[in-house]
Design a protein around this motif. Structure first.
Motif, PDB file in Angstrom:
ATOM      1  N   ILE A   1       0.873  -1.167   0.000  1.00 15.48           N
ATOM      2  CA  ILE A   1       0.000   0.000   0.000  1.00 15.48           C
ATOM      3  C   ILE A   1       0.911   1.218   0.000  1.00 15.48           C
ATOM      4  N   HIS A   2       0.830   1.972  -1.070  1.00 17.56           N
ATOM      5  CA  HIS A   2       1.759   3.079  -1.323  1.00 17.56           C
ATOM      6  C   HIS A   2       0.943   4.311  -1.674  1.00 17.56           C
ATOM      7  N   GLU A   3       1.538   5.469  -1.560  1.00 14.74           N
ATOM      8  CA  GLU A   3       0.810   6.710  -1.883  1.00 14.74           C
ATOM      9  C   GLU A   3       0.370   6.765  -3.343  1.00 14.74           C
ATOM     10  N   THR A   4       1.024   5.977  -4.220  1.00 14.48           N
ATOM     11  CA  THR A   4       0.653   5.960  -5.638  1.00 14.48           C
ATOM     12  C   THR A   4      -0.404   4.914  -5.958  1.00 14.48           C
ATOM     13  N   GLY A   5      -0.746   4.060  -4.994  1.00 14.57           N
ATOM     14  CA  GLY A   5      -1.746   3.023  -5.222  1.00 14.57           C
ATOM     15  C   GLY A   5      -1.411   1.749  -4.470  1.00 14.57           C
ATOM     16  N   VAL A   6      -2.119   0.705  -4.829  1.00 14.40           N
ATOM     17  CA  VAL A   6      -1.919  -0.611  -4.218  1.00 14.40           C
ATOM     18  C   VAL A   6      -1.236  -1.514  -5.245  1.00 14.40           C
ATOM     19  N   TYR A   7      -0.159  -2.158  -4.834  1.00 12.34           N
ATOM     20  CA  TYR A   7       0.597  -3.057  -5.698  1.00 12.34           C
ATOM     21  C   TYR A   7       0.353  -4.486  -5.241  1.00 12.34           C
ATOM     22  N   VAL A   8      -0.109  -5.321  -6.176  1.00 19.09           N
ATOM     23  CA  VAL A   8      -0.479  -6.700  -5.878  1.00 19.09           C
ATOM     24  C   VAL A   8       0.599  -7.610  -6.468  1.00 19.09           C
ATOM     25  N   PHE A   9       1.328  -8.300  -5.587  1.00 22.80           N
ATOM     26  CA  PHE A   9       2.431  -9.158  -6.016  1.00 22.80           C
ATOM     27  C   PHE A   9       2.000 -10.617  -6.001  1.00 22.80           C
ATOM     28  N   GLU A  10       2.259 -11.306  -7.091  1.00 21.51           N
ATOM     29  CA  GLU A  10       2.084 -12.752  -7.175  1.00 21.51           C
ATOM     30  C   GLU A  10       3.482 -13.329  -7.356  1.00 21.51           C
ATOM     31  N   ALA A  11       3.935 -14.107  -6.390  1.00 22.84           N
ATOM     32  CA  ALA A  11       5.290 -14.665  -6.411  1.00 22.84           C
ATOM     33  C   ALA A  11       5.245 -16.152  -6.725  1.00 22.84           C
TER      34      ALA A  11
END
Length: 104
Positions: A23-33
């Motif tokens: 959760i970042h000021e530029t948006g939400v980053y969804v990581f699939e590892a």
């Protein structure tokens, strides 16, 4: 706003788990590892990709782009108006990822 990193985020009544969320000021980053090795073949539009090995049987697995797309759609319902970005990460140094982009 302070950045927040969440591991193994479970939602949708325990039907879905997101590997990592940022959760970042530029948006939400969804990581699939994926910690897969071998040569990974697929098209961005395929439902499954194939993991090729020289000495053992090949395996198929769900396309992580499609998988993360589901995560992103579910999150966009929870967080309307917030930008959501998909990030796919292959963590094994013995992975050779060869994905064909079918969208021009």
């Amino acid at each position: 706003m302070k950045n927040k990193f969440i591991c193994n985020f479970i939602y949708d009544n325990h039907k879905t788990e997101i590997d990592f969320l940022l959760i970042h000021e530029t948006g939400v980053y969804v990581f699939e590892a994926k910690h897969y090795k071998g040569t990974i073949y697929g098209k961005d539009s395929d439902n499954t990709w194939t993991q090729f090995f020289k000495t053992t049987s090949n395996k198929t697995f769900r396309n992580p782009l499609v998988q993360n797309g589901y995560h992103m759609r579910a999150l966009s319902n929870l967080l309307p108006g917030i930008p959501i970005y998909s990030v796919i990460v292959f963590t094994n140094e013995d992975a050779d990822v060869r994905v064909e982009n079918t969208n021009p």
